[in-house]
Scaffold this active site. Structure first.
Site, PDB file in Angstrom:
ATOM      1  NE  ARG A 224      42.389  44.932  35.255  1.00  0.00           N
ATOM      2  CZ  ARG A 224      41.682  44.378  36.043  1.00  0.00           C
ATOM      3  NH1 ARG A 224      41.607  43.113  35.914  1.00  0.00           N
ATOM      4  NH2 ARG A 224      40.876  44.810  37.070  1.00  0.00           N
ATOM      5  CG  HIS A 272      37.898  41.425  31.960  1.00  0.00           C
ATOM      6  ND1 HIS A 272      38.631  42.415  31.898  1.00  0.00           N
ATOM      7  CD2 HIS A 272      37.756  41.128  33.422  1.00  0.00           C
ATOM      8  CE1 HIS A 272      39.109  42.825  33.249  1.00  0.00           C
ATOM      9  NE2 HIS A 272      38.510  41.822  34.159  1.00  0.00           N
TER      10      HIS A 272
END
Ligand code: NDP
Ligand code: OXD
Length: 309
Positions: A224, A272
């Site tokens: 993340r 992502h």
């Protein structure tokens, strides 16, 4: 009773079609067409707004649309006592392994260096380490990181993992806990970060961590964005201490156009997409868990709110 899907992607109609085939008796609702909140028993979500889930009074299970659940725990008003279930999905893991292997090999075989030489039409052989001499470190060796570590060990890399608790990974030495972070980083020339985002892992890839890594090391960040202090990374790249970074996750997504990461010569980035949840693979575990709850059993892959993952 109904299932509500809240996704920011355009895959909603695809999920509807797959649910229709697998659970024709379950009413499927696609946010924002929530309908009567009292009908919703199951919510399958990505980044729900604060208070969104609490407004569903009959909710029995919160399903994450991903392996990570930080996007759910960001909500300070979560309904109490409703289990939060994450995805543990073979296809998701496979894609993450592909991404980690791709960039590890890219750095190990000096592809960025050869690409720069190609731009300059330069024919020059760079020194090459043997695979067994290349020390790769995987931060987080759970479902995904464990698979990454095993695959890299299979290539012949000298692999170590780092976890919160002690565990065994075939072909890799596992370091555990904060006390072993510096020795783990100190032996790792390519660090793959695949940690969940929790208060403990926030900002963990910082100036101190980079300084602990050997000069000329690389970072692959696929956990993340909140784990990476982007200004510290840029400083370590600019000083030459780090040789390169491959980044898939960012503190702010989409990455703002003003970010220097977009154009940094030592950075490769993707939006992502290291792994993308595919309903054809992920659906079966949601269906299985709905079946379990209907039979009065606890769902599988419930996360621990205290640990945050
Ligand atoms: P798991 O829960 O299976 O594994 C998490 C690992 O991280 C475990 O080894 C755990 O240690 C370790 N860990 C957690 N907290 C700490 C800590 N404080 N210190 C040291 N180690 C810690 O998760 P997954 O492998 O399934 O997923 C990991 C993350 O990958 C997700 O949370 C998500 O953020 C990210 N992800 C990113 C994707 C992308 O497209 N970029 C796609 C899918 C996932 P222990 O073994 O001791 O519990
Ligand atoms: C996930 C993700 O957590 O896609 O699965 O990031």
């Amino acid at each position: 009773m109904a299932l509500l899907l809240k996704t920011s992607s355009d895959r909603g109609p695809w999920w509807r079609e797959e649910f229709g085939k697998a659970l024709p008796d379950l009413e499927f609702r696609l946010w924002p067409a929530t309908g009567r909140a009292e009908d919703i028993e199951f919510a399958l979500v990505w980044k729900p707004e604060p208070g969104f889930l609490r407004a569903l009074p009959k909710l029995k299970v919160i399903f994450s649309l991903g392996a990570g659940v930080d996007h759910i725990f960001e909500d300070p008003h979560l309904p109490e006592g409703v289990p939060i279930v994450r995805l543990v999905d073979e296809q998701l893991t496979r894609q993450m392994v592909e991404y980690a292997v791709l960039h590890t090999l890219r750095f190990h075989r000096q592809v960025p260096g050869y690409e720069a030489q190609q731009r300059d039409k330069r024919w020059h052989e760079l020194p090459q380490k043997m695979t067994r001499e290349r020390r790769v470190g995987v931060m987080g060796v759970g479902e995904i990181g464990g698979a990454v570590a095993r695959k890299l060990a299979g290539f012949g890399f000298d692999v170590a993992g780092w976890a919160r608790t002690e565990r065994k990974i075939e072909g890799a030495r596992v370091f555990a806990g904060r006390g072993q972070l510096t020795p783990f980083l100190g032996r790792s020339e390519i660090v793959v970060c695949v940690l969940p985002l929790t208060p403990d892992t926030t900002d963990i890839l910082n100036a101190r961590a980079f300084a602990a890594m050997p000069r000329g090391s690389y970072v692959i960040s696929i956990g993340r964005g909140g784990q990476l202090v982007e200004t510290d990374l840029l400083a370590a790249l600019d000083s030459g201490h780090l040789a390169g970074a491959a980044l898939d996750v960012f503190r702010e997504e989409p990455l703002p156009a003003s970010s220097p990461l977009w154009t940094h010569p030592k950075v490769t980035l993707t939006p992502h997409v290291a792994a993308i949840t595919d309903p054809r693979s992920a659906l079966s575990q949601v269906v299985e868990n709905i079946g379990r709850v209907r039979r009065g059993l606890a769902p599988l892959n419930v996360v621990d709110p205290k640990r945050g993952y």
